[in-house]
Design a protein around this motif. Structure first.
Motif, PDB file in Angstrom:
ATOM      1  N   PRO A  67      19.298   1.181  -8.569  1.00 30.30           N
ATOM      2  CA  PRO A  67      19.410  -0.151  -9.441  1.00 30.30           C
ATOM      3  C   PRO A  67      17.367  -0.828  -9.470  1.00 30.30           C
ATOM      4  CG  PRO A  67      20.940  -0.174  -7.781  1.00 30.30           C
ATOM      5  CD  PRO A  67      20.508   1.161  -7.789  1.00 30.30           C
ATOM      6  N   ARG A  68      17.309  -1.571 -10.622  1.00 31.31           N
ATOM      7  CA  ARG A  68      15.385  -1.170 -10.731  1.00 31.31           C
ATOM      8  C   ARG A  68      15.798  -2.227 -10.601  1.00 31.31           C
ATOM      9  NH1 ARG A  68      12.254   2.448 -13.295  1.00 31.31           N
ATOM     10  NH2 ARG A  68      10.381   1.929 -14.211  1.00 31.31           N
ATOM     11  N   LEU A  69      14.610  -2.745  -9.982  1.00 32.32           N
ATOM     12  CA  LEU A  69      14.337  -4.272  -9.806  1.00 32.32           C
ATOM     13  C   LEU A  69      13.202  -4.750 -10.903  1.00 32.32           C
ATOM     14  CD1 LEU A  69      13.125  -3.803  -6.182  1.00 32.32           C
ATOM     15  CD2 LEU A  69      15.195  -5.207  -6.593  1.00 32.32           C
ATOM     16  N   ARG A  70      12.968  -5.729 -11.195  1.00 32.17           N
ATOM     17  CA  ARG A  70      11.777  -6.654 -11.745  1.00 32.17           C
ATOM     18  C   ARG A  70      10.579  -6.411 -11.809  1.00 32.17           C
ATOM     19  NH1 ARG A  70      11.315 -11.516 -14.184  1.00 32.17           N
ATOM     20  NH2 ARG A  70      11.161 -10.773 -16.566  1.00 32.17           N
ATOM     21  N   ALA A  71      10.499  -6.281 -10.664  1.00 33.16           N
ATOM     22  CA  ALA A  71       9.253  -6.775  -9.628  1.00 33.16           C
ATOM     23  C   ALA A  71       9.395  -6.534  -7.790  1.00 33.16           C
ATOM     24  CB  ALA A  71       8.262  -7.943  -9.666  1.00 33.16           C
ATOM     25  N   ILE A  72       8.640  -6.333  -7.761  1.00 33.02           N
ATOM     26  CA  ILE A  72       7.811  -5.488  -5.686  1.00 33.02           C
ATOM     27  C   ILE A  72       6.717  -6.092  -6.360  1.00 33.02           C
ATOM     28  CG2 ILE A  72       7.884  -4.391  -4.482  1.00 33.02           C
ATOM     29  CD1 ILE A  72       9.635  -1.745  -5.574  1.00 33.02           C
ATOM     30  N   PHE A  73       6.742  -7.023  -4.680  1.00 33.13           N
ATOM     31  CA  PHE A  73       5.636  -7.437  -3.873  1.00 33.13           C
ATOM     32  C   PHE A  73       4.502  -6.829  -3.031  1.00 33.13           C
ATOM     33  CE2 PHE A  73       7.298 -10.558  -7.007  1.00 33.13           C
ATOM     34  CZ  PHE A  73       6.257 -11.187  -7.985  1.00 33.13           C
ATOM     35  N   ILE A  74       4.121  -6.198  -2.801  1.00 34.52           N
ATOM     36  CA  ILE A  74       3.155  -6.089  -1.498  1.00 34.52           C
ATOM     37  C   ILE A  74       2.184  -5.990  -1.247  1.00 34.52           C
ATOM     38  CG2 ILE A  74       5.278  -3.903  -1.129  1.00 34.52           C
ATOM     39  CD1 ILE A  74       3.301  -1.879  -2.675  1.00 34.52           C
ATOM     40  N   SER A  75       2.399  -5.933   0.161  1.00 36.49           N
ATOM     41  CA  SER A  75       0.686  -6.932   0.412  1.00 36.49           C
ATOM     42  C   SER A  75       0.349  -6.214   1.691  1.00 36.49           C
ATOM     43  CB  SER A  75       0.111  -8.150  -0.106  1.00 36.49           C
ATOM     44  OG  SER A  75       0.552  -8.912   1.276  1.00 36.49           O
ATOM     45  N   ASP A  76      -1.051  -6.296   2.059  1.00 36.23           N
ATOM     46  CA  ASP A  76      -1.518  -5.600   3.661  1.00 36.23           C
ATOM     47  C   ASP A  76      -1.141  -4.281   3.742  1.00 36.23           C
ATOM     48  OD1 ASP A  76      -3.451  -8.708   4.447  1.00 36.23           O
ATOM     49  OD2 ASP A  76      -1.348  -8.902   3.537  1.00 36.23           O
ATOM     50  N   LEU A  77      -1.320  -3.448   3.183  1.00 39.42           N
ATOM     51  CA  LEU A  77      -1.297  -1.362   3.564  1.00 39.42           C
ATOM     52  C   LEU A  77      -2.249  -1.423   4.642  1.00 39.42           C
ATOM     53  CD1 LEU A  77       0.334  -2.785   0.865  1.00 39.42           C
ATOM     54  CD2 LEU A  77       0.100  -0.183   0.078  1.00 39.42           C
ATOM     55  N   HIS A  78      -3.381  -1.757   4.871  1.00 41.49           N
ATOM     56  CA  HIS A  78      -4.075  -1.573   5.096  1.00 41.49           C
ATOM     57  C   HIS A  78      -4.542   0.415   4.870  1.00 41.49           C
ATOM     58  CE1 HIS A  78      -5.381  -5.240   6.740  1.00 41.49           C
ATOM     59  NE2 HIS A  78      -4.258  -5.542   6.740  1.00 41.49           N
ATOM     60  N   ILE A  79      -4.860   0.733   3.632  1.00 39.96           N
ATOM     61  CA  ILE A  79      -5.111   1.885   3.588  1.00 39.96           C
ATOM     62  C   ILE A  79      -6.164   2.280   4.462  1.00 39.96           C
ATOM     63  CG2 ILE A  79      -4.734   3.928   1.908  1.00 39.96           C
ATOM     64  CD1 ILE A  79      -2.983   2.812   0.403  1.00 39.96           C
ATOM     65  N   GLY A  80      -6.150   4.129   4.817  1.00 44.84           N
ATOM     66  CA  GLY A  80      -7.374   3.180   6.252  1.00 44.84           C
ATOM     67  C   GLY A  80      -8.202   3.439   7.427  1.00 44.84           C
ATOM     68  N   THR A  81      -6.273   3.490   7.653  1.00 44.79           N
ATOM     69  CA  THR A  81      -6.299   2.527   9.630  1.00 44.79           C
ATOM     70  C   THR A  81      -5.402   3.047  10.087  1.00 44.79           C
ATOM     71  OG1 THR A  81      -4.845   0.366   9.559  1.00 44.79           O
ATOM     72  CG2 THR A  81      -7.154  -0.423   8.599  1.00 44.79           C
ATOM     73  N   PRO A  82      -5.582   3.651  10.725  1.00 50.82           N
ATOM     74  CA  PRO A  82      -4.081   4.734  11.501  1.00 50.82           C
ATOM     75  C   PRO A  82      -2.957   3.393  11.640  1.00 50.82           C
ATOM     76  CG  PRO A  82      -6.250   4.251  13.117  1.00 50.82           C
ATOM     77  CD  PRO A  82      -6.184   3.749  12.303  1.00 50.82           C
ATOM     78  N   GLY A  83      -2.927   1.483  11.773  1.00 50.79           N
ATOM     79  CA  GLY A  83      -1.710   1.384  12.041  1.00 50.79           C
ATOM     80  C   GLY A  83      -1.099   1.093  10.622  1.00 50.79           C
ATOM     81  N   PHE A  84      -1.285   1.691   8.988  1.00 48.09           N
ATOM     82  CA  PHE A  84      -1.143   1.347   8.117  1.00 48.09           C
ATOM     83  C   PHE A  84       0.178   2.395   8.344  1.00 48.09           C
ATOM     84  CE2 PHE A  84      -0.754   3.927   3.771  1.00 48.09           C
ATOM     85  CZ  PHE A  84       0.019   2.920   3.224  1.00 48.09           C
ATOM     86  N   GLN A  85       1.213   2.412   7.431  1.00 47.07           N
ATOM     87  CA  GLN A  85       2.915   2.755   8.163  1.00 47.07           C
ATOM     88  C   GLN A  85       3.181   3.809   6.989  1.00 47.07           C
ATOM     89  OE1 GLN A  85       5.833   0.984  10.722  1.00 47.07           O
ATOM     90  NE2 GLN A  85       4.379  -0.406  11.088  1.00 47.07           N
ATOM     91  N   ALA A  86       2.299   4.838   6.488  1.00 45.72           N
ATOM     92  CA  ALA A  86       2.515   5.326   4.924  1.00 45.72           C
ATOM     93  C   ALA A  86       3.194   5.944   4.956  1.00 45.72           C
ATOM     94  CB  ALA A  86       1.396   6.211   5.162  1.00 45.72           C
ATOM     95  N   HIS A 140      13.035   4.583  -2.884  1.00 44.51           N
ATOM     96  CA  HIS A 140      13.915   4.492  -2.833  1.00 44.51           C
ATOM     97  C   HIS A 140      14.343   2.746  -3.898  1.00 44.51           C
ATOM     98  CE1 HIS A 140      15.060   6.653   0.900  1.00 44.51           C
ATOM     99  NE2 HIS A 140      16.101   6.690   0.103  1.00 44.51           N
ATOM    100  N   HIS A 141      13.728   2.509  -4.316  1.00 40.09           N
ATOM    101  CA  HIS A 141      12.833   0.876  -5.260  1.00 40.09           C
ATOM    102  C   HIS A 141      12.258   0.992  -6.705  1.00 40.09           C
ATOM    103  CE1 HIS A 141      13.973  -0.185  -1.131  1.00 40.09           C
ATOM    104  NE2 HIS A 141      14.756  -1.599  -1.445  1.00 40.09           N
ATOM    105  N   PRO A 142      13.133   1.507  -7.525  1.00 42.25           N
ATOM    106  CA  PRO A 142      12.255   0.962  -8.513  1.00 42.25           C
ATOM    107  C   PRO A 142      11.738   0.549  -8.852  1.00 42.25           C
ATOM    108  CG  PRO A 142      14.186   2.586  -8.935  1.00 42.25           C
ATOM    109  CD  PRO A 142      13.850   2.557  -7.804  1.00 42.25           C
ATOM    110  N   SER A 143      10.614   0.203 -10.188  1.00 40.40           N
ATOM    111  CA  SER A 143      10.165  -1.268 -10.161  1.00 40.40           C
ATOM    112  C   SER A 143       9.999  -1.901 -11.600  1.00 40.40           C
ATOM    113  CB  SER A 143      10.001  -2.521 -10.067  1.00 40.40           C
ATOM    114  OG  SER A 143       8.672  -1.921  -9.594  1.00 40.40           O
ATOM    115  N   ASP A 144      10.004  -2.875 -12.532  1.00 40.37           N
ATOM    116  CA  ASP A 144       9.369  -2.903 -13.713  1.00 40.37           C
ATOM    117  C   ASP A 144       7.989  -2.554 -13.976  1.00 40.37           C
ATOM    118  OD1 ASP A 144      11.788  -2.287 -15.430  1.00 40.37           O
ATOM    119  OD2 ASP A 144      12.465  -4.512 -15.401  1.00 40.37           O
ATOM    120  N   VAL A 145       7.522  -3.869 -12.798  1.00 38.79           N
ATOM    121  CA  VAL A 145       6.485  -4.009 -11.647  1.00 38.79           C
ATOM    122  C   VAL A 145       6.031  -3.736 -11.242  1.00 38.79           C
ATOM    123  CG1 VAL A 145       4.511  -5.893 -12.568  1.00 38.79           C
ATOM    124  CG2 VAL A 145       6.490  -6.057 -14.278  1.00 38.79           C
ATOM    125  N   LEU A 146       5.112  -3.950 -10.504  1.00 40.25           N
ATOM    126  CA  LEU A 146       4.822  -3.833  -8.750  1.00 40.25           C
ATOM    127  C   LEU A 146       3.564  -4.227  -8.893  1.00 40.25           C
ATOM    128  CD1 LEU A 146       4.620  -2.455  -5.612  1.00 40.25           C
ATOM    129  CD2 LEU A 146       3.792  -0.517  -6.903  1.00 40.25           C
TER     130      LEU A 146
END
Length: 306
Positions: A49-68, A77-83
């Protein structure tokens, strides 16, 4: 010759994205083949199922804590029209101190770029850890729009203000040196958290966030979260919005604040959460856990009276 910190930050951003753009084939032939986890999204997500929108923040790419790996699996598992990328996507504070960029982090950047190339609108609202990107507002990298803030209108007609939220953090605005100290202590907590969850995984226990637990047990932290939520919601209402979507404090939440819809999409170093909008306009927080998906769902029209 003296090189300013701003110039170094610009170079850091360009280095990061140029490498990922090249590997994704945007500038031409890929420099090398990315890992399978970054390539399988289009095939696996086609029947979901396609979502209208997904909002994500605070990835902190470039740190060991980021759960890539967890984020790659969530996006798969989550396609969307807008990210919407609602700030602190790349952690410039940490990268200035120590360069850390494993293949899994590069895979995430490539997946975001591929989403934009495949027709998903990707909007990047920088935060305080990636404040260097604010110098590029009005530009696009591989189809990713960079903006200071933006507006999202849900299928139910709610007008939401999308902003990272660091401007409502008094520590960031008035005592930035203290924010750097807090960032170091926070990184220490995350390091302990990684070792703890490595042990929990070996004995068959699910993921659990030590830092999130401590945050909710310390009275001052709880008060800070509450004050932040009220301040952001108040400003959204003053600007004429029905609600706000933000990040910054690493605490996912959907709630009514004095008649204004407050949404925080959480983070991907502690809680592994995202805010999503379904086709019917319902908003939901998705907790992408190791064993099960726990959801906080809300009918937005019931939270904010018409």
């Amino acid at each position: 010759m003296t090189v300013s910190s701003t110039s170094l930050q610009h170079a850091l951003l360009l280095k990061t994205f140029d490498a990922s753009l090249a590997q994704d084939g945007v500038h031409g032939s890929p420099a090398h083949v990315s890992s399978p986890s970054a390539q399988d999204e289009d095939d696996d997500a086609a029947d979901r199922p396609r979502l209208r929108a997904i909002f994500i923040s605070d990835l902190h790419i470039g740190t060991p804590g980021f759960q890539a790996e967890a984020l790659l699996d969530f996006l798969k598992h989550h396609p969307s029209d807008v990210l919407y990328l609602v700030g602190d996507i790349v952690d410039g504070w940490q990268l200035r101190r120590r360069w850390f960029w494993p293949q899994s982090h590069n895979d995430v950047v490539q997946k975001l770029l591929r989403r934009a190339r495949k027709g998903c609108r990707v909007v990047y609202v920088p935060g305080n850890h990636d404040e260097f990107a604010r110098h590029f507002v009005g530009h696009a990298f591989g189809g990713v729009e960079v903006v200071h803030e933006t507006t999202h209108t849900t299928a139910q007609g709610l007008k939401l203000w999308v902003v990272h939220g660091d401007h409502f953090d008094g520590v960031i605005q008035c005592a930035k040196w203290l924010a750097y100290v807090g960032d170091w202590l926070y990184e220490l907590t995350l390091r302990i958290n990684r070792h703890l969850n490595s042990f929990r995984a070996r004995v068959g226990l699910p993921y659990w966030s030590l830092s999130a637990y401590l945050k909710l047990k310390v009275k001052k932290a709880v008060n800070f979260i509450s004050d932040f939520e009220v301040a952001v919601a108040h400003e959204a209402k003053r600007r004429g919005f029905d609600g706000v979507v933000c990040g910054h404090i690493h605490h996912a939440e959907i709630r009514d604040v004095n008649g204004t819809l407050y949404c925080n999409d959480g983070d991907w170093v502690e809680s592994r959460t995202a805010l999503v909008e379904h086709a019917d306009g319902h908003l939901e927080i998705v907790h992408w856990g190791s064993h099960a998906v726990v959801r906080q769902r809300v009918a937005a029209a019931q939270v904010v009276p018409a």
